[in-house]
Enzyme design. Sequence first.
Site, PDB file in Angstrom:
ATOM      1  CD  GLN A  18     -34.957  58.307  15.665  1.00 43.41           C
ATOM      2  OE1 GLN A  18     -36.316  58.608  15.758  1.00 43.41           O
ATOM      3  NE2 GLN A  18     -34.751  57.006  15.553  1.00 43.41           N
ATOM      4  CG  HIS A 116     -38.738  61.804  17.572  1.00 46.84           C
ATOM      5  ND1 HIS A 116     -40.342  60.850  16.565  1.00 46.84           N
ATOM      6  CD2 HIS A 116     -38.521  60.803  18.275  1.00 46.84           C
ATOM      7  CE1 HIS A 116     -39.904  59.511  16.795  1.00 46.84           C
ATOM      8  NE2 HIS A 116     -38.934  59.437  17.826  1.00 46.84           N
ATOM      9  CG  ASN A 159     -41.856  59.173  19.553  1.00 47.61           C
ATOM     10  OD1 ASN A 159     -42.695  58.478  19.055  1.00 47.61           O
ATOM     11  ND2 ASN A 159     -40.614  59.316  20.159  1.00 47.61           N
ATOM     12  CD  GLU A 160     -40.726  55.999  22.208  1.00 48.05           C
ATOM     13  OE1 GLU A 160     -39.411  56.486  22.896  1.00 48.05           O
ATOM     14  OE2 GLU A 160     -41.125  54.420  21.722  1.00 48.05           O
ATOM     15  CG  ASN A 296     -44.111  55.001  19.567  1.00 50.01           C
ATOM     16  OD1 ASN A 296     -45.399  54.979  18.940  1.00 50.01           O
ATOM     17  ND2 ASN A 296     -43.553  55.782  19.624  1.00 50.01           N
ATOM     18  CD  GLU A 374     -41.692  55.024  16.767  1.00 47.10           C
ATOM     19  OE1 GLU A 374     -41.536  54.406  17.839  1.00 47.10           O
ATOM     20  OE2 GLU A 374     -41.264  56.745  17.610  1.00 47.10           O
ATOM     21  CB  SER A 427     -31.364  53.086  15.576  1.00 48.16           C
ATOM     22  OG  SER A 427     -31.367  52.950  17.053  1.00 48.16           O
ATOM     23  CD1 TRP A 428     -33.785  57.212  19.075  1.00 48.84           C
ATOM     24  CD2 TRP A 428     -32.585  59.851  18.722  1.00 48.84           C
ATOM     25  NE1 TRP A 428     -34.769  58.955  18.231  1.00 48.84           N
ATOM     26  CE2 TRP A 428     -34.236  59.868  17.952  1.00 48.84           C
ATOM     27  CE3 TRP A 428     -32.460  60.787  18.660  1.00 48.84           C
ATOM     28  CZ2 TRP A 428     -34.371  61.038  17.575  1.00 48.84           C
ATOM     29  CZ3 TRP A 428     -32.422  62.403  17.926  1.00 48.84           C
ATOM     30  CH2 TRP A 428     -33.792  62.029  17.882  1.00 48.84           C
TER      31      TRP A 428
END
Length: 467
Positions: A18, A116, A159-160, A296, A374, A427-428
């Site tokens: 990102q 990520h 991440n997530e 997050n 986050e 942003s994805w």
Amino acid sequence: MVKLPKDFLLGGATAAYQAEGATQEDGKGKVAWDDYLAEQGRFSAEPASDFYNRYPIDLQLSEEFGVEAIRISIAWSRIFPNGDDKAPNPKGVEFYHNLFAECKRRNIEPYVTLHHFDTPANLMDQGDFLNQHTIESFVRYAKFCFEEYPEVNKWVTFNEIWPVSSGQYLLGKFPPGIEYDFAKTFQSQHNMMVAHAKVAKIFKDNNYSGEIGIIHSLETKYPYEDKEENKHAAFLMDVLCNKFLLDATYKGHYTEEVMNAVNEILQANDAEITITDEELAILDQAKELNDFLGINYYQSNFVAAYDGENDVHHNGTGDKGTSVFRLKGVGEVKFDMDIPRNDWDWLIYPDGLRDQMIRVKEEYPNYKKIFVTENGMGYKDDFNDGHIDDTPRIDYIRKHLIACVEAIEAGVQVEGYFLWSLMDVFSWSNGYNKRYGLFYVDFDTQERYPKKSAYWWKKISETRNLS
Ligand code: BGP
């Protein structure tokens, strides 16, 4: 007066894909996102925030504005272009040495994530984490990084996991863009947790210096109105998004209550998953090895019972009021609440962060400490001649920092907060109009401009005073 503890860490977060840009430079291998975004034609991760070249500027700004730590991720395909190459790519390896050296020079602690959202395309094409080969390749890549970068003290495996698995297989918003496949969604969550456990074990067995943790996206799921069927729906949604992963992380197995909920969801969707005893033994060995949990948190959800078909509309344009989130056999997220929300329909609900942290303490007492890794507000910033007045973002951050103080007062070990994002990034699934940064990025010129929030942040970092 509400005050942050003196030693409460204030950081800024980024992620390789990102922020870096340079998606094809210096031998970087492809990630699935490259072609996926090109096919959609809406936006690309090129040049993003050109962090690959401009990180010294971002770190200088961090130092000036009281950002004490930075979350970055290593792009796996800069190190191993295909994910499973025999030899690493020297230029990719060198880039991160240089980045960490600059962090040191600026006295900023890097928190480094290994994955990520950016599995190398070659491995993604073979099934990503549904394929054991990806798990083994990830473990090898992680071990390489631990040995190559002793200058890093804080490591994060993933991440997530929930947003990855659901983005890929449930909502179809991440490559490979599959919708409503609950088997793949749960299986990939489980397999990624096995990969995390293997890596944490290797980290501890080899006595690498520093600490290791994992980051989960934990949105609190409240029942919409006090009805039994809504409470059950909220519980199912919590298992799907949060509790399945928290159990794997801290219990090393899935409790009967969780497995009953998983099976209820799977049955409603004619799906099945496989969890072997061998995998459970791996999870069990790692349950005490997590030095920290990253949370997050952006929003909470209010969930009602729902007995229709799967029906999701992702608001990726900032067209307020267009979100729909209804999952068969699980429940429906209500958006028309009397609670403020941003243009992407994310409810602004700081109590949910406090409640989530208290929940971790109560349900998983073997957690050691928490960082909010986050939190931040997506906002269509107005640029006026170099001035960016983002007062709503300041209000958002302040309220969430107060939620951290409340959790600390309730006895939760919360040691820091990373704002998403340090500077504006890509942003994805929303592109470039959803900005989060302390520093505004003009994506044409790549100039940085501190927003009003950056000046506020600097003051908070000095005074710690939130009132
Ligand atoms: C998290 C991701 C980040 C970031 C953030 C904001 O899920 O870890 O990478 O993108 O959400 O989300 P979005 O960009 O969709 O608004």
